[in-house]
Design an enzyme around this catalytic site. Structure first.
Site, PDB file in Angstrom:
ATOM      1  N   LYS A   1      -3.495 -10.127  -6.227  1.00  6.86           N
ATOM      2  CA  LYS A   1      -4.849 -10.491  -5.793  1.00  6.86           C
ATOM      3  C   LYS A   1      -5.862  -9.471  -6.300  1.00  6.86           C
ATOM      4  O   LYS A   1      -5.512  -8.319  -6.584  1.00  6.86           O
ATOM      5  CB  LYS A   1      -4.915 -10.629  -4.272  1.00  6.86           C
ATOM      6  CG  LYS A   1      -4.951  -9.336  -3.524  1.00  6.86           C
ATOM      7  CD  LYS A   1      -5.446  -9.539  -2.105  1.00  6.86           C
ATOM      8  CE  LYS A   1      -5.583  -8.163  -1.473  1.00  6.86           C
ATOM      9  NZ  LYS A   1      -6.619  -8.032  -0.490  1.00  6.86           N
TER      10      LYS A   1
ATOM     11  N   LYS B   1     -10.658  -4.461  -4.154  1.00  7.75           N
ATOM     12  CA  LYS B   1     -11.750  -3.531  -4.459  1.00  7.75           C
ATOM     13  C   LYS B   1     -11.273  -2.104  -4.706  1.00  7.75           C
ATOM     14  O   LYS B   1     -12.004  -1.307  -5.286  1.00  7.75           O
ATOM     15  CB  LYS B   1     -12.803  -3.566  -3.344  1.00  7.75           C
ATOM     16  CG  LYS B   1     -12.297  -3.153  -1.975  1.00  7.75           C
ATOM     17  CD  LYS B   1     -13.424  -3.123  -0.966  1.00  7.75           C
ATOM     18  CE  LYS B   1     -13.225  -4.069   0.200  1.00  7.75           C
ATOM     19  NZ  LYS B   1     -12.001  -3.915   0.975  1.00  7.75           N
TER      20      LYS B   1
ATOM     21  N   LYS C   1       0.832  -1.212   0.000  1.00 12.13           N
ATOM     22  CA  LYS C   1       0.000   0.000   0.000  1.00 12.13           C
ATOM     23  C   LYS C   1       0.861   1.254   0.000  1.00 12.13           C
ATOM     24  O   LYS C   1       0.476   2.261  -0.581  1.00 12.13           O
ATOM     25  CB  LYS C   1      -0.977  -0.012   1.182  1.00 12.13           C
ATOM     26  CG  LYS C   1      -2.042  -1.071   1.013  1.00 12.13           C
ATOM     27  CD  LYS C   1      -3.417  -0.641   1.408  1.00 12.13           C
ATOM     28  CE  LYS C   1      -4.426  -1.634   0.844  1.00 12.13           C
ATOM     29  NZ  LYS C   1      -5.697  -1.664   1.511  1.00 12.13           N
TER      30      LYS C   1
HETATM   31  N1  AQP Z   1      -8.723 -11.440  -3.787  1.00 16.47           N
HETATM   32  C1  AQP Z   1      -9.165 -11.980  -2.662  1.00 16.47           C
HETATM   33  N2  AQP Z   1      -9.353 -13.319  -2.560  1.00 16.47           N
HETATM   34  C2  AQP Z   1      -9.807 -13.883  -1.407  1.00 16.47           C
HETATM   35  N3  AQP Z   1     -10.099 -13.159  -0.292  1.00 16.47           N
HETATM   36  C3  AQP Z   1      -9.923 -11.823  -0.358  1.00 16.47           C
HETATM   37  N4  AQP Z   1     -10.113 -10.837   0.535  1.00 16.47           N
HETATM   38  C4  AQP Z   1      -9.789  -9.650  -0.015  1.00 16.47           C
HETATM   39  N5  AQP Z   1      -9.395  -9.830  -1.285  1.00 16.47           N
HETATM   40  C5  AQP Z   1      -9.448 -11.167  -1.526  1.00 16.47           C
HETATM   41  C6  AQP Z   1     -10.632 -11.040   1.879  1.00 16.47           C
HETATM   42  O1  AQP Z   1     -11.737 -10.177   2.043  1.00 16.47           O
HETATM   43  C7  AQP Z   1     -11.779  -9.748   3.413  1.00 16.47           C
HETATM   44  C8  AQP Z   1     -11.973  -8.278   3.483  1.00 16.47           C
HETATM   45  O2  AQP Z   1     -10.837  -7.610   3.078  1.00 16.47           O
HETATM   46  P1  AQP Z   1     -10.579  -6.114   3.541  1.00 16.47           P
HETATM   47  O3  AQP Z   1     -11.554  -5.217   2.932  1.00 16.47           O
HETATM   48  O4  AQP Z   1     -10.523  -6.012   5.011  1.00 16.47           O
HETATM   49  O5  AQP Z   1      -9.153  -5.788   3.058  1.00 16.47           O
HETATM   50  P2  AQP Z   1      -8.282  -6.365   1.949  1.00 16.47           P
HETATM   51  O6  AQP Z   1      -7.857  -7.749   2.288  1.00 16.47           O
HETATM   52  O7  AQP Z   1      -7.184  -5.377   1.721  1.00 16.47           O
HETATM   53  O8  AQP Z   1      -9.302  -6.408   0.715  1.00 16.47           O
HETATM   54  P3  AQP Z   1      -9.225  -5.644  -0.645  1.00 16.47           P
HETATM   55  O9  AQP Z   1     -10.448  -5.965  -1.439  1.00 16.47           O
HETATM   56  O10 AQP Z   1      -7.895  -5.886  -1.299  1.00 16.47           O
HETATM   57  O11 AQP Z   1      -9.349  -4.131  -0.167  1.00 16.47           O
HETATM   58  P4  AQP Z   1      -8.414  -2.908  -0.483  1.00 16.47           P
HETATM   59  O12 AQP Z   1      -8.346  -2.810  -1.982  1.00 16.47           O
HETATM   60  O13 AQP Z   1      -9.069  -1.720   0.148  1.00 16.47           O
HETATM   61  O14 AQP Z   1      -7.077  -3.186   0.143  1.00 16.47           O
HETATM   62  C9  AQP Z   1     -10.505 -10.235   4.078  1.00 16.47           C
HETATM   63  O15 AQP Z   1     -10.803 -11.401   4.819  1.00 16.47           O
HETATM   64  C10 AQP Z   1      -9.616 -10.580   2.933  1.00 16.47           C
HETATM   65  O16 AQP Z   1      -8.692 -11.595   3.256  1.00 16.47           O
END
Ligand code: AQP
Length: 338
Positions: free
Chosen positions: A202, A205, A120
């Site tokens: 990965k 969002k 990040k």
């Molecule tokens: N690509 C993924 N595959 C499987 N699990 C995923 N998670 C996120 N992306 C994937 C799981 O979703 C939950 C919520 O995630 P979060 O919003 O707390 O943060 P994150 O892991 O950083 O998710 P994002 O979508 O990648 O958000 P941003 O873009 O804001 O950083 C967690 O259980 C995560 O493991």
């Protein structure tokens, strides 16, 4: 008052999702989808972690909309607000309070090793703030506040879970058994769904729109995005995550959402082109998401009820959090409350 969580002896689950964008099928497959399956055997808290989201600059209007949308999605996947505590992190100030205490039990070196911080800060070079750095401590506080036994997360959060465990053990070694040391629950399949455009990363969002399938995307959008998903030039439908990450990712999505085994998919698609795989993966997403989208629409149209659920959840969560905070304050030696 709705069901109080600590009156029964079921193990406790905590999980949070950031309202940092519109949820993806990665979020759905890696986390949300599993919550409903766990509902009857655990006392669960599911949180909209809005304080985590502001570690990256957010537009306030959009953030408020994303908070509401995410809360509605928790309900739309079928989580019963009487069986689960659904709430917003910033409605329970004890998260921030415990995070501060735990900051004093966390080492800089531990935080410097976190891959999410490295990723990040590379993505947001103009805003490498202290919150981004101490994100794992706030996450540890989220979990430890409720004496959580199990944390269902995708594979990307494993490292953060480990640091939460280390902090809890360190704290307990000094003060006795104050905090429950949590275990991760990482699904065997779908723990890491990959970006449609760069299948070495990965799906996230907060990445550009064409890299992910959104849980609220229309059927047309889903078909269009799937059609443009990056695959390879080999034209064989074979599950090989190392050499064929794009194709294997589509096969995983199809397999998880339809319940068909990877071997069966490989056999069924032998000799067919990627176009067919993409089209069927798109239809599997559309079919899985349609009932959720319908329920989501219903909840979004009733903001008063949505707010009532969140208010009730925050009150119930606050009561549990207060018990842990009282212990922590006493053990650490903070000024007693009058
Ligand atoms: N690509 C993924 N595959 C499987 N699990 C995923 N998670 C996120 N992306 C994937 C799981 O979703 C939950 C919520 O995630 P979060 O919003 O707390 O943060 P994150 O892991 O950083 O998710 P994002 O979508 O990648 O958000 P941003 O873009 O804001 O950083 C967690 O259980 C995560 O493991």
């Amino acid at each position: 008052m709705q069901g109080e969580i600590k009156t029964s002896k079921k193990p406790v689950i905590f999980s949070g999702i950031q309202p940092s964008g519109r949820l993806t099928v990665g979020n759905y497959i890696g986390s949300l989808r599993n919550f409903k399956l766990l509902e009857d055997n655990y006392n669960s808290l599911y949180c909209v972690v809005d304080m985590h989201a502001i570690t990256v600059r957010q537009d306030p209007t959009e953030l408020r909309r994303n908070i509401s949308e995410l809360a509605a999605l928790y309900l739309a996947v079928g989580l019963d607000p009487n069986k689960n505590i659904l709430y917003c992190q910033s409605h329970v100030p004890a998260h921030a309070e415990l995070a501060w205490v735990l900051n004093c039990f966390t080492y800089m070196g531990e935080l410097q090793r976190m891959t999410q911080y490295k990723d990040k800060s590379a993505k947001h070079v103009d805003n490498i703030n202290a919150g981004l750095f101490t994100y794992p401590v706030l996450m540890a506080a989220d979990i430890l506040l409720y004496q959580t036994d199990v944390v269902p997360v995708g594979a990307d959060q494993k490292q953060h879970l480990e640091i939460a465990r280390d902090i809890a053990v360190r704290f307990n070694n000094i003060y006795g058994d104050v905090l429950v040391v949590p275990e991760p629950y990482i699904p065997k399949l779908g723990a890491k769904i990959l970006s449609l455009k760069d299948p070495l990363r990965k799906m996230s969002k907060s990445d550009p729109e064409d890299t992910f399938i959104g849980m609220l995307d229309s059927p047309d959008m889903i078909r269009k995005k799937m059609k443009r998903a990056v695959t390879d030039s080999d034209a064989r439908i074979k599950y090989d995550p190392e050499n064929k990450p794009g194709v294997s990712n589509l096969m995983s999505i199809l397999s998880i959402l339809t319940g068909r085994g990877i071997d069966a998919i490989e056999a069924d698609y032998a000799g067919k082109g990627y176009g067919v795989l993409k089209a069927e993966a798109a239809e599997a997403c559309i079919e899985a998401l349609a009932p959720i989208q319908a329920e989501h629409k219903r909840w979004m149209a009733d903001q008063a009820e949505l707010n009532r659920v969140l208010k009730d959840g925050a009150e119930r969560a606050s009561r549990i959090a207060a018990r842990t905070m009282a212990k922590v304050r006493k053990k650490v030696g903070l000024a007693p409350l009058f």
